[in-house]
Each structure stands twice: as structure tokens, then as C-alpha cells.
Write a protein that holds these residues in place. Structure first.
Motif, PDB file in Angstrom:
ATOM      1  N   PHE A 108     -37.095  57.891  68.463  1.00  0.00           N
ATOM      2  CA  PHE A 108     -36.718  59.203  67.930  1.00  0.00           C
ATOM      3  C   PHE A 108     -35.865  59.979  68.931  1.00  0.00           C
ATOM      4  CE2 PHE A 108     -37.483  63.788  67.678  1.00  0.00           C
ATOM      5  CZ  PHE A 108     -36.995  64.049  66.414  1.00  0.00           C
ATOM      6  N   VAL A 109     -36.273  59.990  70.194  1.00  0.00           N
ATOM      7  CA  VAL A 109     -35.541  60.740  71.223  1.00  0.00           C
ATOM      8  C   VAL A 109     -34.145  60.161  71.432  1.00  0.00           C
ATOM      9  CG1 VAL A 109     -35.484  61.333  73.685  1.00  0.00           C
ATOM     10  CG2 VAL A 109     -37.622  61.534  72.409  1.00  0.00           C
ATOM     11  N   VAL A 110     -34.045  58.834  71.480  1.00  0.00           N
ATOM     12  CA  VAL A 110     -32.734  58.184  71.640  1.00  0.00           C
ATOM     13  C   VAL A 110     -31.836  58.500  70.439  1.00  0.00           C
ATOM     14  CG1 VAL A 110     -31.527  55.962  71.729  1.00  0.00           C
ATOM     15  CG2 VAL A 110     -33.575  56.333  73.129  1.00  0.00           C
ATOM     16  N   ALA A 111     -32.428  58.412  69.230  1.00  0.00           N
ATOM     17  CA  ALA A 111     -31.659  58.718  68.014  1.00  0.00           C
ATOM     18  C   ALA A 111     -31.171  60.163  68.044  1.00  0.00           C
ATOM     19  CB  ALA A 111     -32.520  58.475  66.774  1.00  0.00           C
ATOM     20  N   LEU A 112     -32.063  61.078  68.438  1.00  0.00           N
ATOM     21  CA  LEU A 112     -31.687  62.493  68.514  1.00  0.00           C
ATOM     22  C   LEU A 112     -30.580  62.696  69.538  1.00  0.00           C
ATOM     23  CD1 LEU A 112     -32.309  65.373  67.537  1.00  0.00           C
ATOM     24  CD2 LEU A 112     -33.986  65.562  69.383  1.00  0.00           C
ATOM     25  N   GLY A 113     -30.690  62.003  70.676  1.00  0.00           N
ATOM     26  CA  GLY A 113     -29.657  62.112  71.707  1.00  0.00           C
ATOM     27  C   GLY A 113     -28.302  61.630  71.216  1.00  0.00           C
ATOM     28  N   LEU A 114     -28.289  60.512  70.496  1.00  0.00           N
ATOM     29  CA  LEU A 114     -27.025  59.979  69.961  1.00  0.00           C
ATOM     30  C   LEU A 114     -26.441  60.900  68.902  1.00  0.00           C
ATOM     31  CD1 LEU A 114     -27.910  56.177  69.695  1.00  0.00           C
ATOM     32  CD2 LEU A 114     -26.254  57.232  71.250  1.00  0.00           C
ATOM     33  N   ILE A 115     -27.311  61.491  68.088  1.00  0.00           N
ATOM     34  CA  ILE A 115     -26.844  62.427  67.065  1.00  0.00           C
ATOM     35  C   ILE A 115     -26.211  63.647  67.717  1.00  0.00           C
ATOM     36  CG2 ILE A 115     -27.588  64.029  65.243  1.00  0.00           C
ATOM     37  CD1 ILE A 115     -29.733  61.904  64.509  1.00  0.00           C
ATOM     38  N   ILE A 116     -26.865  64.152  68.774  1.00  0.00           N
ATOM     39  CA  ILE A 116     -26.334  65.310  69.490  1.00  0.00           C
ATOM     40  C   ILE A 116     -24.999  64.980  70.150  1.00  0.00           C
ATOM     41  CG2 ILE A 116     -26.730  66.860  71.455  1.00  0.00           C
ATOM     42  CD1 ILE A 116     -29.726  66.703  70.799  1.00  0.00           C
ATOM     43  N   SER A 117     -24.887  63.776  70.733  1.00  0.00           N
ATOM     44  CA  SER A 117     -23.643  63.375  71.416  1.00  0.00           C
ATOM     45  C   SER A 117     -22.493  63.196  70.436  1.00  0.00           C
ATOM     46  CB  SER A 117     -23.858  62.066  72.178  1.00  0.00           C
ATOM     47  OG  SER A 117     -23.961  60.958  71.280  1.00  0.00           O
ATOM     48  N   GLU A 118     -22.833  62.835  69.196  1.00  0.00           N
ATOM     49  CA  GLU A 118     -21.853  62.616  68.124  1.00  0.00           C
ATOM     50  C   GLU A 118     -20.856  61.503  68.446  1.00  0.00           C
ATOM     51  OE1 GLU A 118     -20.390  66.637  67.545  1.00  0.00           O
ATOM     52  OE2 GLU A 118     -21.882  66.956  65.989  1.00  0.00           O
ATOM     53  N   LYS A 119     -21.275  60.592  69.321  1.00  0.00           N
ATOM     54  CA  LYS A 119     -20.431  59.437  69.624  1.00  0.00           C
ATOM     55  C   LYS A 119     -20.626  58.332  68.597  1.00  0.00           C
ATOM     56  CE  LYS A 119     -20.215  60.299  74.604  1.00  0.00           C
ATOM     57  NZ  LYS A 119     -20.542  59.807  75.969  1.00  0.00           N
ATOM     58  N   VAL A 120     -21.757  58.387  67.914  1.00  0.00           N
ATOM     59  CA  VAL A 120     -22.051  57.438  66.837  1.00  0.00           C
ATOM     60  C   VAL A 120     -22.413  58.256  65.602  1.00  0.00           C
ATOM     61  CG1 VAL A 120     -23.454  55.464  66.117  1.00  0.00           C
ATOM     62  CG2 VAL A 120     -22.999  55.845  68.557  1.00  0.00           C
ATOM     63  N   HIS A 121     -21.940  57.822  64.425  1.00  0.00           N
ATOM     64  CA  HIS A 121     -22.227  58.564  63.196  1.00  0.00           C
ATOM     65  C   HIS A 121     -23.735  58.638  62.978  1.00  0.00           C
ATOM     66  CE1 HIS A 121     -22.269  59.838  59.011  1.00  0.00           C
ATOM     67  NE2 HIS A 121     -20.962  60.043  59.088  1.00  0.00           N
ATOM     68  N   ARG A 122     -24.227  59.835  62.614  1.00  0.00           N
ATOM     69  CA  ARG A 122     -25.670  60.034  62.497  1.00  0.00           C
ATOM     70  C   ARG A 122     -26.317  59.127  61.454  1.00  0.00           C
ATOM     71  NH1 ARG A 122     -24.466  66.058  60.921  1.00  0.00           N
ATOM     72  NH2 ARG A 122     -23.637  65.832  58.838  1.00  0.00           N
ATOM     73  N   ALA A 123     -25.583  58.769  60.401  1.00  0.00           N
ATOM     74  CA  ALA A 123     -26.136  57.863  59.392  1.00  0.00           C
ATOM     75  C   ALA A 123     -26.388  56.485  59.998  1.00  0.00           C
ATOM     76  CB  ALA A 123     -25.191  57.753  58.199  1.00  0.00           C
ATOM     77  N   LEU A 124     -25.455  56.022  60.835  1.00  0.00           N
ATOM     78  CA  LEU A 124     -25.600  54.723  61.496  1.00  0.00           C
ATOM     79  C   LEU A 124     -26.765  54.759  62.484  1.00  0.00           C
ATOM     80  CD1 LEU A 124     -24.557  51.865  61.953  1.00  0.00           C
ATOM     81  CD2 LEU A 124     -22.921  52.785  63.621  1.00  0.00           C
ATOM     82  N   VAL A 125     -26.880  55.862  63.205  1.00  0.00           N
ATOM     83  CA  VAL A 125     -27.985  56.032  64.158  1.00  0.00           C
ATOM     84  C   VAL A 125     -29.327  55.935  63.438  1.00  0.00           C
ATOM     85  CG1 VAL A 125     -29.143  57.649  65.720  1.00  0.00           C
ATOM     86  CG2 VAL A 125     -26.647  57.431  65.784  1.00  0.00           C
ATOM     87  N   ALA A 126     -29.440  56.656  62.327  1.00  0.00           N
ATOM     88  CA  ALA A 126     -30.700  56.678  61.573  1.00  0.00           C
ATOM     89  C   ALA A 126     -31.043  55.301  61.016  1.00  0.00           C
ATOM     90  CB  ALA A 126     -30.601  57.694  60.435  1.00  0.00           C
ATOM     91  N   ILE A 127     -30.049  54.602  60.482  1.00  0.00           N
ATOM     92  CA  ILE A 127     -30.288  53.274  59.903  1.00  0.00           C
ATOM     93  C   ILE A 127     -30.716  52.279  60.982  1.00  0.00           C
ATOM     94  CG2 ILE A 127     -29.183  51.288  58.799  1.00  0.00           C
ATOM     95  CD1 ILE A 127     -27.424  53.313  57.271  1.00  0.00           C
ATOM     96  N   VAL A 128     -29.976  52.259  62.099  1.00  0.00           N
ATOM     97  CA  VAL A 128     -30.295  51.325  63.180  1.00  0.00           C
ATOM     98  C   VAL A 128     -31.670  51.641  63.765  1.00  0.00           C
ATOM     99  CG1 VAL A 128     -29.657  50.563  65.496  1.00  0.00           C
ATOM    100  CG2 VAL A 128     -27.892  50.841  63.753  1.00  0.00           C
TER     101      VAL A 128
END
Length: 430
Positions: A12-32
Motif C-alpha cells: 500500500f505504501v509503495v503504491a501510494l508513493g508511486l501514485i504521488i510521484s505520478e511517474k507511473v499511471h495510478r491505474a497501472l500501480v493499483a493493478i500491479v
């Protein structure tokens, strides 16, 4: 914490960090993230599917289809120009009008439906006036979550609390609505200092001919299909009534949304293939993945531990518990889906009630905190994600950090107001 709990929190924390960074699309982050949790066995596939909120996904999908058909009539352009005329072309007055309209609609429709209806109107008007729509979208997101707090049907946590505590529509109007009216009045003043003054100054300097041109537009000229317009108006009224009474009918809100989409497609004769092209599939994918990630924390007991810890620190004191709950619910709901959090809090409050504790103030603390907390971040509520995706799709990206800078401080202001209201409303708790 055991291994599965640690892994669920880390994901969850890694996903939240990636979403905040916006370097990876949030939909892709959530799915992975969801796939990783299922692949390593933290949450089995069958259990993960159980955590998908098909009612929420159904509402999203149904209303996206519905709105994609409705907008072909030209109704959004018509209403946008009408609003511009009422506000005399003043961007701040238009923003204030849309904020109030969004809040009122969100009290009687679900938040997602409201922003799906308001979003196209906002885009049309901002393009006509040549102003940046992002401030409009941010204020509308916040207004939708504030307005949704006022009633039993405005936000899913309220539906859950009403069912568990035995509260009806009138109870929410009596207890939550007064706080919402005060909060909305304060937030409009804050919006003026954040955006209104700049809009007013920019208008005097730059807009001249643009405003004159907009005021000269005839709203009726923008109606593309009068038959579809009549159908759309009737259907929108039916949708509002359906959402207001779906509980009494024994229907899930997704039935209303999907039924409305199917019916308007059938009656209008519009192409379902074209309508499906306008569905925000990335939004649906994001929510599906997020439900599984949060579901993993629920299954491993992380959310229950968090909720129990919030109660333990108060030592069972009703007054202190009420204040802790309203702030904790808001902060947690800013970054976690408020639905599983409230679902975890319900049995805890029921247990406290069975032990003889007066939990009436606590129900309203959770309701106000969880609903208002949706304004804390861009992933705090469904409406935030949907409207930001609409904005991005039309070339106006709202970043996570950009929204956080405005949303979180304003959310805290609204929660402080809610806390003061609760202290005044429930002095016995003190």
C-alpha cells in the motif's frame, strides 16, 4: 505485526508513493499492486474478488454510459451558457454557482454522478471564457464531498452507518446537514481568497471581448438533439428520484445507474459502441485494484488494528473518543478508501454500545470525519478520481501534489469546524 500484515502495508505504501510521484499511471500501480498481493498469497483470488465493490463499480460504469449519451443532446452546453448569463460572465460567480450546485446535487445523488454531470458543463464554460478549469474542478471535487456528507444517500459511509445504527434520512438532515451548511459557507469564503480574487482581477484585465461574446450567445443554439434533450431531462429526474428512494425499493444504487444507462440507450437509439468509448476505463481499473489492495489490509487485520488503536488511546471516554474519531476518520479517509474503514469501525462501535457506552456522538463523528476526509487527497474519494481523470483526458492535468496542497489544509479546516459543531451539539459527551 506478522509477515502478511507487513507485506500488505508495504504494498500500500509503495503504491501510494508511486501514485504521488505520478511517474507511473495510478491505474497501472493499483493493478500491479493487486496482482502482487494475490500472487504471493497475501490475499487469495477468491477473497480479492469478494473485496471488489461491484456496487460502486456499477454506479461508475452506469453513470459514465448515461452521461455519454445525455451530453449528445447539447444539454451541458445549454446549461453552461445559462449559468454564464446568470453570473454575467464573471468567472468567480460562476465558480460559486457551480460549487453550490455541486454540493446540493451531491446531497441527493451520489458524488460520482454529480461530478459526471457538472464536469462537462464546467469544461464547456471555461473554454468559452478562456479560463483554466482546474481551479473549478478542485472546488467542485471538494463541494461534492462536503455536500454528500449531509444526507443518508450522499456518501456510501452514511448509508452503512444509517443501516448499522438505525438512522433514517431525517436523522442525517438533523445531525449532519447543519454542519455541512456551515462548512460550505466557510469553504466558499476560502475559495474566494484562493481563486476568486485572482479571477476577478484577470477578468478586468483580459476578458473584455470574451465575456461580451459569451453573453451574446443563445443557449438554445447549442441544443443538438431536442428529442434526446427531452428524454435526458426526464431520465435525469428519474435518476435523482431513484437514488433518493433506492433503499426503500430494496435496490442497490448500481441498479439505478445501470438501469438508467440501458434505458436511455434503448429509448434514444444512440450507439452503445460510441457510448462505451467515453467510459473512463482507467478509472474503473484504478478502483478495482485499490479495492483489492485495501482488502488485503482488511483481511490481514491491519485496518482493524488501526481502528482499535484509535479507540484504545481514548480510554473509553466518549468526549475524547468523539474528537479522536472525527480527526482520525478524516485523516485515514484521505488516503484509504473510507468504505472499509467505516466497515471496520461499525462492529467496534456496536460492541462499545452493547457495553453500555453512549455511542450516538461517535456515529456522527465517524460520518463527518470519513466523508469530509475524502477531500484530503486526490485518491480520498471516488469523485476526486473521476473528475481528475475527466480533466486530464481533456488536457488539464490535476497532479496529486497540486490537489494535496489545496485539499488537505482545507479538509482540516472543515474537520475542525465539524469537531466544534460536535462539541456544541453533544455537550453531554463532555
Amino acid at each position: 505485526m506478522d509477515t502478511s500484515q507487513i507485506i500488505s502495508v508495504v504494498v500500500f505504501v509503495v503504491a501510494l508513493g508511486l501514485i504521488i510521484s505520478e511517474k507511473v499511471h495510478r491505474a497501472l500501480v493499483a493493478i500491479v499492486g493487486a496482482v502482487v498481493l494475490m500472487a504471493i498469497g497475501v490475499i487469495p483470488f477468491e477473497t480479492a474478488i469478494h473485496h471488489l465493490d461491484f456496487n460502486t463499480l456499477g454506479v461508475l460504469f452506469g453513470m459514465m454510459l448515461f452521461v455519454s449519451v445525455v451530453k449528445l443532446s447539447g444539454i451541458f452546453e445549454y446549461l453552461a451558457i445559462k449559468c454564464a448569463h446568470i453570473a454575467k460572465g464573471d468567472p468567480w460567480k460562476i465558480m460559486m454557482l457551480f460549487v453550490i450546485l455541486t454540493a446540493v446535487l451531491s446531497a441527493f445523488l451520489d458524488n460520482v454522478t454529480t461530478v459526471l454531470l457538472i464536469g462537462p458543463m464546467t469544461l464547456t464554460l471555461c473554454r468559452l471564457l478562456k479560463v483554466d478549469p482546474v481551479p473549478f474542478f478542485i472546488t467542485e471535487i471538494m463541494a461534492s464531498n462536503i455536500g454528500g456528507t449531509a444526507t443518508l444517500i450522499g456518501d456510501p459511509p452514511n448509508i452503512m452507518i444509517g443501516s448499522a445504527a438505525g438512522f433514517d434520512f431525517a436523522d442525517f438532515i438533523i445531525y449532519d446537514a447543519p454542519a455541512v451548511v456551515i462548512i460550505l459557507a466557510v469553504i466558499i469564503v476560502l475559495f474566494y481568497f484562493l481563486y476568486g480574487r485572482k479571477m476577478s482581477a484577470a477578468r478586468k484585465k483580459n476578458s473584455g471581448d470574451v465575456v461580451f461574446d459569451v453573453m451574446g450567445l443563445n443557449p438554445s443554439d447549442y441544443i443538438e438533439n431536442r428529442r434526446l434533450l427531452r428524454i435526458s431531462v426526464v431520465m435525469i429526474v428519474l435518476v435523482v428520484v431513484g437514488f433518493m428512494f433506492h433503499g426503500a425499493l430494496g435496490w442497490e444504487s448500481s441498479i439505478i445507474a445501470l438501469g438508467a444507462a440501458g434505458l436511455i440507450l434503448l429509448i434514444s437509439g444512440e450507439s452503445i459502441e460510441k457510448a462505451l468509448l467515453n467510459v473512463e476505463w482507467t478509472t474503473l481499473a484504478f478502483f478495482a485494484g485499490l479495492f483489492i489492495i485495501v482488502g488485503a489490509m482488511t483481511e490481514t487485520g491491519v485496518i482493524e488494528m488501526l481502528a482499535q488503536a484509535l479507540i484504545d488511546v481514548t480510554g473509553g471516554d466518549v468526549f475524547l473518543t468523539m474528537l479522536v474519531l472525527v480527526f482520525a476518520s478524516a485523516i485515514v479517509s484521505s488516503f484509504l478508501d473510507n468504505i472499509p474503514f467505516v466497515a471496520t469501525m461499525i462492529p467496534i462501535l456496536l460492541t462499545m454500545e452493547s457495553s453500555g457506552m453512549d455511542v450516538m456522538p461517535l456515529w456522527w463523528a465517524v460520518s463527518l470525519g470519513a466523508c469530509l476526509g475524502g477531500n484530503g487527497s486526490l485518491i480520498g474519494a471516488s469523485a476526486n478520481v473521476v473528475l481528475s481523470d475527466i480533466s486530464k483526458k481533456n488536457g488539464y492535468e490535476i497532479t496529486f501534489v497540486q490537489f494535496l496542497k489545496v485539499g488537505f489544509p482545507l479538509m482540516m479546516v472543515t474537520v475542525i469546524i465539524a469537531a466544534v459543531y460536535l462539541v456544541i451539539r453533544f455537550p453531554v459527551a463532555g
